[in-house]
Enzyme design. Structure first.
Site, short mmCIF file in Angstrom:
data_model
loop_
_atom_site.label_atom_id
_atom_site.label_comp_id
_atom_site.label_asym_id
_atom_site.label_seq_id
_atom_site.Cartn_x
_atom_site.Cartn_y
_atom_site.Cartn_z
N ARG A 1 -15.53 1.85 -2.21
CA ARG A 1 -15.18 0.53 -1.50
C ARG A 1 -15.18 0.98 0.02
O ARG A 1 -14.57 1.86 0.43
CB ARG A 1 -13.73 -0.01 -1.95
CG ARG A 1 -13.66 -1.21 -1.00
CD ARG A 1 -12.39 -1.81 -1.61
NE ARG A 1 -11.16 -0.98 -1.11
CZ ARG A 1 -9.99 -1.50 -1.14
NH1 ARG A 1 -9.55 -2.34 -2.06
NH2 ARG A 1 -8.88 -0.92 -0.75
N HIS B 1 0.78 -1.35 -0.11
CA HIS B 1 0.22 -0.12 -0.10
C HIS B 1 0.77 1.48 -0.01
O HIS B 1 0.57 2.36 -0.69
CB HIS B 1 -0.95 -0.01 1.18
CG HIS B 1 -2.18 -1.10 0.78
ND1 HIS B 1 -2.13 -2.27 1.37
CD2 HIS B 1 -3.22 -0.97 -0.14
CE1 HIS B 1 -3.23 -2.83 0.83
NE2 HIS B 1 -3.69 -1.88 0.11
N GLU C 1 -11.17 -10.89 -4.64
CA GLU C 1 -9.79 -10.80 -4.34
C GLU C 1 -9.33 -11.91 -3.38
O GLU C 1 -8.36 -11.84 -3.03
CB GLU C 1 -9.43 -9.28 -3.73
CG GLU C 1 -10.17 -8.93 -2.53
CD GLU C 1 -9.92 -7.66 -2.18
OE1 GLU C 1 -8.90 -6.94 -2.54
OE2 GLU C 1 -10.62 -7.16 -1.28
N ASP D 1 -4.41 -8.48 -4.18
CA ASP D 1 -4.96 -9.61 -3.06
C ASP D 1 -5.01 -11.02 -3.76
O ASP D 1 -4.41 -12.03 -3.23
CB ASP D 1 -5.90 -9.12 -2.15
CG ASP D 1 -5.58 -8.24 -1.13
OD1 ASP D 1 -4.51 -8.38 -0.67
OD2 ASP D 1 -6.28 -7.03 -0.98
C1 PEP Z 1 -6.54 -5.34 -4.78
O1 PEP Z 1 -6.26 -6.02 -3.88
O2 PEP Z 1 -6.22 -5.60 -6.02
C2 PEP Z 1 -7.20 -4.08 -4.52
C3 PEP Z 1 -7.38 -3.35 -5.59
O3 PEP Z 1 -7.08 -3.62 -3.18
P1 PEP Z 1 -6.00 -3.22 -2.14
O4 PEP Z 1 -4.82 -3.10 -3.23
O5 PEP Z 1 -6.45 -2.14 -1.53
O6 PEP Z 1 -5.84 -4.26 -1.29
MG MG Z 2 -7.36 -5.90 -1.87
#
Ligand code: PEP
Ligand code: MG
Length: 566
Positions: A326, A182, A425, A449
């Site tokens: 989301r 992240h 995911e 994920d």
């Molecule tokens: C993912 O998991 O691809 C997603 C878009 O969510 P995040 O990156 O916030 O986990």
């Molecule tokens: Mg994700």
């Protein structure tokens, strides 16, 4: 000059002075004090300095105000300071050791008390202990960025980014971290060039060294010589020229050479990105990671503030196309202070809808805020993260129905037809996408994920990043199954993981049948340009071929060859 190779996670070339920040544990020397008076003075000076820091905090809410009051009273607590002083005078401990021993004793007592309240105070005392030890050892809690600099650190949590003045960060170099961590996503969203997984760069660089980074190639050079500096300058100019050329395509339609429209939407983490979204010519917001707001704003209990932000996004972006909120995907590496827990496997733990369904107070406030925003634009959609299967989804949907009923009772206006979707995911959700599709209006695949869980490879761990293969046959089969499930049930399937924003993967995604992709604003121009060069027919044949190959490497080679040709 030292050159280091890592993972380029956020494009851009930058050269600037470095500011170094390490989380390294403070080592407390267990040695007897030579001069107890001096140790006592050191302790008193540290207390004064911590109190000054606390006084300089600007609380943004009542909760923060009371937290600051608790911290102040702990630092000034006469029993605590008397115990530290006694440790110095009677046991001849040095000041660091005396603080560690006193704090350890109190923390143990608080934790054993069995009361939630006292356990939380133990956490506060840990913070105070760290702060005092930092002062005593001359280390900084967070670096002060007084001029625009390149931040070099061992690692960085998304919440820590918000402790720093990001407008002063020209680039980021970290020892650790993966491409879809992240902090990498946040760097891309803030358009800060970043190279992660550099091993020991935080030990090799000193404050004030010059560091040059290339966030695309994943290179960092410490104190570049003239030839290297010239090379970086030339690459920077070439990148600027390329960007300018791409900008010309911002208004062109995103359509393949044989007429298939591919809708390109943006992922955002806050309202700061809206300008870049508008400039990119995106067709809406495919993913608003609302949890990032909760990491730096006191938002949980403030439905008015949430409502204002969501409404602003709905109002500005609703004209372009879907605006997808989301719900909080907190947990894992996105930890809001208020929800901090100790878990062995946080990535598999109490996060996203699991956490929200356990903290319905927080969830309800967010759902009401999103519902309110839906009244402003028919484009507003809601999407749930980390759904693992139909039952869990049903529980969340039932709670949404309850909250809608509350809104109706209270006269809160919302769009009764607001579209409801889920992220796909978690592998169990991908495998059962045909069942899940019956319950929602759309599905969006989170490859970050999905890949992590399918291949069992931590997305934030650069040591095993070689295993993180978006083109692994298992991933391709899951993608195909989800797209086919959506098609057979008549609901759209999009992708909002980082894979969607990489132009090299585009032929595969178009070939598998994706018509909507969501990515960070800065990827839109390049991806649109690429869409316009591809034919759906050739992408479809390519995808069929790739699905028949046995290994990630054979798929990668085949795609490389295809990309070289087109
Ligand atoms: C993912 O998991 O691809 C997603 C878009 O969510 P995040 O990156 O916030 O986990
Ligand atoms: Mg994700």
């Amino acid at each position: 000059m030292i050159e280091k190779k890592g993972l380029g996670v956020s494009h851009g070339i930058m050269t600037a002075k470095a500011v170094v920040f390490r989380h390294s544990e403070i080592s407390v020397p267990h040695e007897l004090a030579e001069d107890t008076e001096r140790e006592k003075e050191n302790f008193q000076r540290a207390v004064r300095s911590v109190l000054e820091d606390i006084a300089s905090y600007k609380p943004k809410s009542d909760d923060e105000r009371s937290m600051i009051a608790v911290h102040r009273s702990m630092v000034e607590d006469p029993e605590f300071t008397a115990l530290v002083t006694e440790n110095i005078e009677k046991k001849r401990y040095n000041a660091l050791w005396a603080v560690e021993a006193a704090a350890g004793l109190y923390i143990g007592l608080l934790e054993k008390s069995g009361s939630e309240y006292f356990r939380e105070r133990a956490q506060d005392l840990r913070d105070i202990e760290r702060h005092l030890l930092m002062e005593l050892s001359g280390k900084e809690l967070y670096p002060k960025l007084s001029e625009p600099s390149i931040l070099v650190a061992d690692y960085l949590l998304p919440s820590e980014m918000f402790e720093l003045d990001t407008s002063m960060i020209l680039g980021i170099c970290l020892d650790r971290g993966g491409k879809t961590s992240h902090v990498a996503i946040l760097a891309r969203s803030l358009e800060i060039p970043a190279v992660l997984g550099l091993g020991d760069i935080s030990e090799s660089v000193k404050n004030g060294d010059t560091v040059a980074i290339d966030g695309k190639e994943g290179v960092a050079v410490i104190n570049p010589d003239k030839a290297a500096a010239d090379r970086f300058r030339a690459r920077r100019n070439a990148e600027a020229r390329q960007e300018k050329a791409l900008m010309k395509g911002a208004e062109l339609p995103s359509v393949t050479t044989d007429g298939r429209e591919i809708h390109l939407l943006c992922n955002i983490e806050g309202i700061e990105a809206l300008n870049s979204v508008l400039l990119s010519g995106a067709e809406g917001i495919g993913l608003f990671r609302t949890e990032f707001l909760a990491l730096h704003k006191d938002i949980f209990s403030n439905d008015e503030l949430q409502g204002r932000i969501y409404s602003e996004v709905a109002r500005i972006m609703g004209r372009l196309g879907p605006v997808t909120f989301r719900t909080y995907d907190l947990g894992g590496d996105k930890i809001a202070e208020e929800l901090r827990t100790e878990e062995e496997n946080p990535i598999l733990g109490w996060r996203a809808v699991r956490l929200c369904m356990a903290r319905k107070d927080i969830f309800r406030t967010q759902l009401i805020s999103i519902l309110r925003a839906s009244a402003l634009s028919p484009s507003v959609r809601i999407m749930f993260p980390m759904i693992s299967g139909s039952e869990e989804l049903q529980e969340v949907l039932s709670f949404l129905d309850e909250v809608k009923a509350e809104c109706r009772e209270k006269g809160i206006a919302f769009d009764e037809n607001m579209k409801i979707g889920t992220m796909i995911e978690v592998p169990s959700a991908a495998i059962t996408a045909d069942i899940i599709a019956d319950k929602v209006d759309f599905m969006s695949i989170g490859t970050n994920d999905l890949i992590q869980y399918t291949i069992a490879v931590d997305r934030g761990n650069d040591r095993i990043s070689y295993l993180y293969r978006p083109l692994h046959p298992a991933v391709l089969r899951l993608l195909k199954h989800v797209v086919d499930s959506g098609e057979s049930k008549g609901i759209p399937v999009s992708m909002c993981g980082e894979m969607a924003g990489e132009a090299d993967y585009l032929p595969v995604l178009i070939g598998l049948g994706f018509r909507e992709l969501s990515m960070s604003a800065h990827s839109i121009l390049e991806v649109r340009n690429r869409v316009r060069s591809l034919s759906y027919e050739s992408c479809r044949k390519l995808a069929d071929k790739l699905l028949s190959l046995p290994e990630a490497s054979s798929v990668e080679n085949e795609l490389r060859e295809f990309n070289g040709k087109t």
